[in-house]
Design a protein around this motif. Structure first.
Motif, mmCIF file in Angstrom:
data_model
loop_
_atom_site.group_PDB
_atom_site.id
_atom_site.type_symbol
_atom_site.label_atom_id
_atom_site.label_comp_id
_atom_site.label_asym_id
_atom_site.label_seq_id
_atom_site.Cartn_x
_atom_site.Cartn_y
_atom_site.Cartn_z
ATOM 1 N N GLY A 122 0.829 -1.192 0.000
ATOM 2 C CA GLY A 122 0.000 0.000 0.000
ATOM 3 C C GLY A 122 0.868 1.247 0.000
ATOM 4 O O GLY A 122 1.947 1.276 0.605
ATOM 5 N N ILE A 136 -4.103 1.650 7.499
ATOM 6 C CA ILE A 136 -4.530 0.266 7.309
ATOM 7 C C ILE A 136 -5.732 -0.046 8.194
ATOM 8 O O ILE A 136 -6.686 -0.722 7.767
ATOM 9 N N LYS A 201 -10.045 -1.538 -3.524
ATOM 10 C CA LYS A 201 -9.967 -0.289 -4.290
ATOM 11 C C LYS A 201 -11.102 0.661 -3.929
ATOM 12 O O LYS A 201 -10.901 1.878 -3.827
ATOM 13 N N ALA A 204 -10.009 2.120 -0.584
ATOM 14 C CA ALA A 204 -8.687 2.744 -0.585
ATOM 15 C C ALA A 204 -8.656 4.040 -1.395
ATOM 16 O O ALA A 204 -8.019 5.024 -0.990
ATOM 17 N N ILE A 209 -5.166 6.270 -1.314
ATOM 18 C CA ILE A 209 -4.101 5.273 -1.296
ATOM 19 C C ILE A 209 -4.347 4.245 -2.397
ATOM 20 O O ILE A 209 -5.469 4.035 -2.852
ATOM 21 N N PHE A 211 -2.465 0.378 -4.318
ATOM 22 C CA PHE A 211 -1.687 -0.829 -4.036
ATOM 23 C C PHE A 211 -0.858 -1.214 -5.246
ATOM 24 O O PHE A 211 -1.299 -1.113 -6.397
#
Length: 542
Positions: A122, A136, A201, A204, A209, A211
């Motif tokens: 991440g 997280i 997704k 995030a 953020i 990945f």
């Protein structure tokens, strides 16, 4: 005896398994808390036969109607770590119990499944920095609440999620891992990957953020990586520098993809174990995807694979004994695992540092960290997870040699191994080809492939020539399975044909249009969800 007590919408089941052997009685107890609808599954799920035992043992369990079902064959209790009350042995475990635990993994072919695990880094879109535990935590909470996952906590910290037979967990540096459910086809595997990455997704992106699918953190130094609040990682972090120079890099800066596959018997396990170990350097080369470290090329195509060569040689490597003529039983792997140094024991919701001692010491009640205490099957299962050879035996075989990669390659790795190991013709071709490979040759490939990939010289040619044949055998094996899965191999077919690994393509970009900066790799290998496909001619993974 099995007792059931109802507590609201769920039930608590305590099962006692009574064994009679050699004039002694051993009682193994387990406590479970679950919905009534799951009890029937419990009853059937624990009644798997050992592969090579004629001994009979008895169990009483409760089905979902409240009736007892008597079974007259051996079972092995499945432990779910870490939970100190998961398995309580009222009598010392024996080596036979540990062997039987592995043997309980034997399954008829119609019950073979595919389990895929993948890790990813991440990072913040704006800074490219690794995400913190606080980010997280927000991500896990968001996924749990939006998509109905159960939260897993250690103390006050959320450290993972669980939904059915899938779980999400955190590696030491915050690498985000999906451990997938055991699935029947590669189409189901790719759909699972698709669903997981869609959910990640969805949450995030709102947090700013993303990945990254790569085998080694390409930009940030070890000091920049956050540390996850998990007790076992604290113990490992202190121990790793004592047994190798690269163990902390392994913990905090690597990502992998692995596939877990079944076997029908001890003999089948051995054949697959040997084929898996012999071909692991080929898999490493085909999926090599970690050529950068701290912003520049690191001299390797798979830095992740190289790191394992100096992490802790007591628990890693190519396991030469698997190829010995004398290797013929689960017992020999148990002997190996008994002497691998331990990391910890989990008691009273805490990890206790037991580094340097062996499970054999534990069996004898000789651990200074918990003097006089004896292990449970749960301890054995925990210990097996701390052994890291290129192929690992638990109640299935884990293929562990591949770098993390983009979405399309998350489906290709299980395709490669399923096509070889789940097809008798392809498996036999591999065994015939590798039967005269020496231990020195296998180790040479293990050592050189991380740097030279498919261009590694081997016998009268290059490893590429071997890999091209193996990929074709995998494709043939998938065709014979009859599930129209061979398209999943498209991503690695070209790699095998040309000998150009994913890492070499990244290096070409680095020295070309990226103008010697690694920052564009965060865009190149970002899990987007718009354009990557599994290569199945219409079945999209995104």
């Amino acid at each position: 005896m099995a007792l059931v007590s109802q507590t609201g919408p769920s039930h608590s089941i305590r099962t006692e398994i009574v064994r009679y052997k050699a004039g002694k009685m051993v009682v193994v107890s387990m406590t479970y808390h679950m919905k009534a609808s799951k009890m029937k599954e419990l009853c059937g799920g624990f009644l798997s036969s050992s592969c090579n035992s004629s001994k009979k043992e008895q169990i009483l369990c409760i089905n979902d109607s409240g009736f007892r079902c008597n079974r007259g064959h051996r079972i092995i209790v499945a432990a779910s770590p870490p939970a100190e009350d998961a398995v309580i042995a009222r009598g010392p475990l024996t080596k036979e119990d540990l062997v039987d635990y592995l043997a309980s993994g034997c399954k008829p072919k119609e019950k073979w499944r595919i389990g895929t695990e993948h890790e990813k880094f991440g990072f913040e879109f704006g800074t490219l920095r690794p995400i913190t535990y606080e980010q997280i935590e927000e991500l896990l909470n968001g996924i749990a609440e939006r998509f109905d996952w159960e939260k897993i906590k250690e103390g006050d910290y959320i450290i993972g999620l669980k939904q059915g037979k899938q779980s999400i967990s955190l590696e030491p540096g915050g690498q985000f891992e999906l451990s997938g459910a055991p699935l029947e086809t590669l189409h189901q595997t790719c759909a699972e990957v698709n669903s997981h990455l869609y959910q990640v997704k969805a949450v995030a992106e709102e947090m700013g953020i993303g990945f990254l699918g790569i085998g080694f953190q390409p930009k940030w130094a070890l000091k920049d990586i956050p540390i996850m609040p998990k007790g076992r990682y604290h113990i490992m972090r202190n121990y790793m520098p004592k047994v190798g120079t690269l163990g902390l890099d392994m913990m905090f800066r690597t990502c992998t993809v692995q596939v877990n596959l079944d076997f029908i018997s001890e003999a089948d396990m051995i054949r697959k174990f040997r084929a898996g170990l012999a071909l692991q350097p080929i898999a490493t080369a085909l999926f090599a995807n970690s050529p950068f470290m701290e912003g520049k090329p690191n001299g390797y195509l798979s830095m992740r694979s190289h790191i394992w060569t100096d992490t802790d040689n007591n628990r890693t490597g190519m396991l030469p004994f698997v190829f010995d003529d004398s290797f013929g039983r689960f017992e020999q792997y148990v002997d190996y695992a008994l002497d691998v140094p331990m990391y910890f024991v989990y008691r009273k919701k805490k990890y206790i540092d037991c580094t340097g001692m062996t499970f054999r010491d534990f069996m004898a009640g000789k651990l200074p960290c918990i003097p006089g205490e004896l292990p449970t099957l749960n301890d054995w299962e925990n210990h097996l997870t701390t052994i890291f050879p290129e192929v690992r035996l638990k109640r299935y075989l884990e293929m562990r040699g591949a770098d993390g990669g983009p979405w399309r390659r998350l489906c290709a790795l299980p395709a490669f191994w399923v096509g070889i190991l789940y097809d008798e013709v392809s498996l036999q071709k591999v065994l015939d080809m590798t039967v005269d490979w020496t231990a020195e040759e296998r180790q040479m490939l293990r050592n050189k492939v991380p740097k030279s990939g498919l261009k590694t010289p081997f016998r009268d040619g290059l490893l590429r020539h071997v890999a091209e044949d193996v990929v074709q055998w995998a494709r043939d094996g998938l065709e014979r399975r009859g599930f129209k899965e061979s398209g999943f191999l498209n991503e690695v077919t070209e790699v095998g044909r040309t000998g150009v690994t994913p890492a070499e393509k990244l290096l070409e970009l680095y020295h070309g249009k990226w103008r010697q900066t690694v920052d564009p790799v965060f865009e190149e290998l970002l899990y987007r969800g718009e354009s990557d496909s599994c290569g199945t001619g219409g079945f999209f993974c995104v």
